[in-house]
Motif scaffolding. Structure first.
Motif, mmCIF file in Angstrom:
data_model
loop_
_atom_site.group_PDB
_atom_site.id
_atom_site.type_symbol
_atom_site.label_atom_id
_atom_site.label_comp_id
_atom_site.label_asym_id
_atom_site.label_seq_id
_atom_site.Cartn_x
_atom_site.Cartn_y
_atom_site.Cartn_z
ATOM 1 N N PHE A 29 55.149 59.714 36.022
ATOM 2 C CA PHE A 29 56.087 58.430 35.950
ATOM 3 C C PHE A 29 55.379 57.148 36.087
ATOM 4 N N LEU A 30 54.089 57.343 36.701
ATOM 5 C CA LEU A 30 53.285 55.738 36.633
ATOM 6 C C LEU A 30 51.998 55.876 35.574
ATOM 7 N N THR A 31 51.561 54.687 35.417
ATOM 8 C CA THR A 31 50.548 54.709 34.429
ATOM 9 C C THR A 31 49.184 54.721 35.401
ATOM 10 N N ALA A 32 49.388 53.947 36.486
ATOM 11 C CA ALA A 32 48.160 53.735 37.483
ATOM 12 C C ALA A 32 48.725 53.356 38.889
ATOM 13 N N ALA A 33 47.955 53.790 39.863
ATOM 14 C CA ALA A 33 48.379 53.658 41.295
ATOM 15 C C ALA A 33 47.118 53.346 42.078
ATOM 16 N N TYR A 34 47.063 52.536 43.106
ATOM 17 C CA TYR A 34 46.132 52.258 43.861
ATOM 18 C C TYR A 34 46.610 51.889 45.341
ATOM 19 N N THR A 35 45.568 52.373 46.426
ATOM 20 C CA THR A 35 46.027 52.134 47.616
ATOM 21 C C THR A 35 44.847 50.948 47.992
ATOM 22 N N LEU A 36 45.254 49.928 48.704
ATOM 23 C CA LEU A 36 44.397 48.815 48.889
ATOM 24 C C LEU A 36 43.907 49.166 50.461
ATOM 25 N N PRO A 37 42.705 48.577 50.654
ATOM 26 C CA PRO A 37 42.007 48.927 51.808
ATOM 27 C C PRO A 37 42.609 48.257 52.882
ATOM 28 N N GLY A 38 43.484 46.967 52.752
ATOM 29 C CA GLY A 38 44.120 46.354 53.959
ATOM 30 C C GLY A 38 45.559 46.959 54.201
ATOM 31 N N GLY A 39 45.894 48.090 53.517
ATOM 32 C CA GLY A 39 47.117 48.492 53.592
ATOM 33 C C GLY A 39 48.053 48.167 52.428
ATOM 34 N N GLY A 40 49.016 48.989 52.332
ATOM 35 C CA GLY A 40 49.913 48.757 50.932
ATOM 36 C C GLY A 40 49.463 49.455 49.548
ATOM 37 N N ARG A 41 50.418 49.374 48.733
ATOM 38 C CA ARG A 41 50.073 50.357 47.555
ATOM 39 C C ARG A 41 50.458 49.385 46.259
ATOM 40 N N VAL A 42 49.533 49.432 45.194
ATOM 41 C CA VAL A 42 50.178 48.910 43.806
ATOM 42 C C VAL A 42 50.192 49.848 42.801
ATOM 43 N N THR A 43 51.288 49.917 42.267
ATOM 44 C CA THR A 43 51.704 50.866 41.027
ATOM 45 C C THR A 43 52.117 50.159 39.917
ATOM 46 N N ILE A 44 51.496 50.487 38.669
ATOM 47 C CA ILE A 44 51.901 50.062 37.398
ATOM 48 C C ILE A 44 52.602 51.221 36.634
ATOM 49 N N SER A 45 53.476 50.783 35.809
ATOM 50 C CA SER A 45 54.527 51.695 35.112
ATOM 51 C C SER A 45 54.846 50.904 33.904
ATOM 52 N N LYS A 46 55.237 51.640 32.814
ATOM 53 C CA LYS A 46 55.876 51.079 31.647
ATOM 54 C C LYS A 46 57.091 51.708 31.382
ATOM 55 N N LEU A 47 58.145 50.984 30.649
ATOM 56 C CA LEU A 47 59.264 51.723 30.078
ATOM 57 C C LEU A 47 59.504 51.221 28.820
ATOM 58 N N PRO A 48 60.003 51.832 27.715
ATOM 59 C CA PRO A 48 60.587 51.568 26.519
ATOM 60 C C PRO A 48 61.619 50.459 26.289
ATOM 61 N N GLY A 49 61.475 49.671 25.219
ATOM 62 C CA GLY A 49 62.218 48.484 25.305
ATOM 63 C C GLY A 49 62.389 47.495 26.496
ATOM 64 N N ASP A 50 63.743 47.325 26.917
ATOM 65 C CA ASP A 50 63.646 46.318 27.991
ATOM 66 C C ASP A 50 63.778 47.115 29.303
ATOM 67 N N GLY A 51 63.670 48.452 29.470
ATOM 68 C CA GLY A 51 63.760 49.154 30.472
ATOM 69 C C GLY A 51 64.993 49.265 31.366
ATOM 70 N N GLY A 52 65.901 49.218 30.587
ATOM 71 C CA GLY A 52 67.339 49.186 31.116
ATOM 72 C C GLY A 52 67.826 47.585 31.688
ATOM 73 N N GLY A 53 67.201 46.885 31.478
ATOM 74 C CA GLY A 53 67.521 45.547 31.617
ATOM 75 C C GLY A 53 66.801 45.015 32.986
ATOM 76 N N LEU A 54 66.413 43.636 33.031
ATOM 77 C CA LEU A 54 65.793 43.043 34.142
ATOM 78 C C LEU A 54 66.536 42.912 35.163
ATOM 79 N N ALA A 55 67.730 42.547 35.327
ATOM 80 C CA ALA A 55 68.641 42.253 36.276
ATOM 81 C C ALA A 55 69.024 43.721 37.070
ATOM 82 N N ALA A 56 69.298 44.777 36.021
ATOM 83 C CA ALA A 56 69.291 46.326 36.783
ATOM 84 C C ALA A 56 68.187 46.594 37.481
ATOM 85 N N ASN A 57 66.790 46.337 37.047
ATOM 86 C CA ASN A 57 65.799 46.878 37.608
ATOM 87 C C ASN A 57 65.627 46.114 38.894
#
Length: 358
Positions: free
Chosen positions: A80-108
């Motif tokens: 369900f993710l396109t890419a994921a990274y762990t940062l050396p200072g802590g935390g995690r960055v994830t990238i994903s995509k959904l078709p169309g408006d992804g269910g709506g900006l407000a909903a997400n």
């Protein structure tokens, strides 16, 4: 409205020290080829179709590409993710995509707010701070899904949403609030590397090509009292400034390929970081002013928060934008307002010291 945290590292690991009466010249260079340079949307099950490279898939799908920092550890993204990274200072960055408006900006956005224990917003209240993608008319909408009163060890989310014609991309930085405060600027530097791929483009044009080696090098001379700091691998130079009563400021030099957005869009992004309203016009005197330095024409801006945003004190950002062939250079000093203001003259001298090898 969702307010962003001050997205700049205010406390960095010190690597060395400068004597008060000594000025040193640092020769630094970036090398985008050394990083994770071809992170792109995956195939239907999270992989690249057989026989194609990752860049081929980006060009074929006409989607987006980005430049992850060399010190980010890439994870197995999963279905369900396109890419994921762990940062050396802590935390995690994830990238994903959904078709169309992804269910709506407000909903997400409200779904993420619910995860952080925040109340939902009405649709009309969901409006992120826009970050224009260089070379296109698309914008990433920036959101802080973290309560301003949250403790540093509470969970937080910084997010960027990129709506395209047929799909929506989601960039999320998750981790403890203290980590997001410290490394939010690194996440912003990452978002500035996002580019749209062209539907009929070749792989080399879908992924922003690095500039020549000479364009990636810069020589700068920091003033006395500025200490070299770790920063991130996206930075060509990084310094910290220690002030009285535990105050601090961060100085960064970041090169990004191409035009990297208008002066107005960049200044408005920084204004949001110190909780100031965006400017409507490039003619607004609050935007800043142009100046000539040996390296070329720069645009200088200075902004101070109207309210306390760092440990009960106001914050400030001083910046200079220098556009060079194939590259835009961003110089920033960020932190406690009084400390930034007392270092603005030094910052101006620092920017003017920039030279580029032929």
């Amino acid at each position: 409205m969702c307010r962003l945290l001050l997205l700049a590292p205010l406390s960095l690991c010190v690597l060395g020290s400068c004597k008060d009466n000594e000025i040193r010249t640092y020769k630094v260079a970036t090398d985008s080829a050394s990083g994770n340079s071809a992170a792109v949307p995956a195939g239907p099950m999270g992989g690249v179709p057989k026989g194609e490279t990752a860049q081929d898939d980006a060009a074929r799908s006409g989607s987006v590409v980005w430049q992850a920092a060399a010190d980010w550890k890439q994870e197995q993204a999963g279905q369900f993710l396109t890419a994921a990274y762990t940062l050396p200072g802590g935390g995690r960055v994830t990238i994903s995509k959904l078709p169309g408006d992804g269910g709506g900006l407000a909903a997400n956005i409200n779904r993420w707010r619910g995860q952080m224990g925040l109340k939902p917003l009405a649709d009309k209240e969901v409006s992120g701070q826009p970050l224009k993608i260089a070379g296109s008319d698309a914008e990433i909408l920036l959101f802080n899904l973290t309560s301003e009163s949250s403790a540093d060890d509470a969970d937080g989310i910084l997010a960027g949403v990129l709506p395209l014609k047929s799909e929506t991309w989601y960039f999320k930085f998750t981790g403890p609030v203290g980590v997001l405060k410290k490394s939010g600027g690194i996440f912003m530097e990452f978002l500035q590397t996002v580019r749209k791929g062209g539907g009929g483009a070749s792989a080399s044009t879908a992924n922003p090509a690095p500039a020549s080696s000479s364009a990636k090098k810069i020589h700068v001379t920091p003033p006395a009292g500025w200490t070299p700091s770790e920063g991130s691998s996206m930075r060509a130079a990084s310094f910290s400034i220690a002030g009285p009563d535990g105050t601090s400021a961060d100085v960064s030099v970041v090169p990004l390929p191409g035009d990297s957005g208008s002066v107005l869009s960049n200044v408005n992004r920084w204004r949001s970081q110190v909780q100031l309203a965006p400017l409507d016009s490039e003619d607004d005197p609050a935007l800043g002013k142009k100046s000539e330095i040996p390296a070329g024409e720069i645009f200088i801006s200075h902004m101070v928060s109207a309210e306390p945003v760092i440990n009960g004190k106001k914050a400030a950002i001083g910046s200079a934008i220098l556009k060079r062939p194939g590259m835009t250079w961003f110089f920033k000093i960020t932190g406690d307002a009084s400390l930034v203001e007392t270092n603005l003259e030094k910052f101006d001298t620092f920017v003017r010291s920039a030279t580029f090898p032929e």
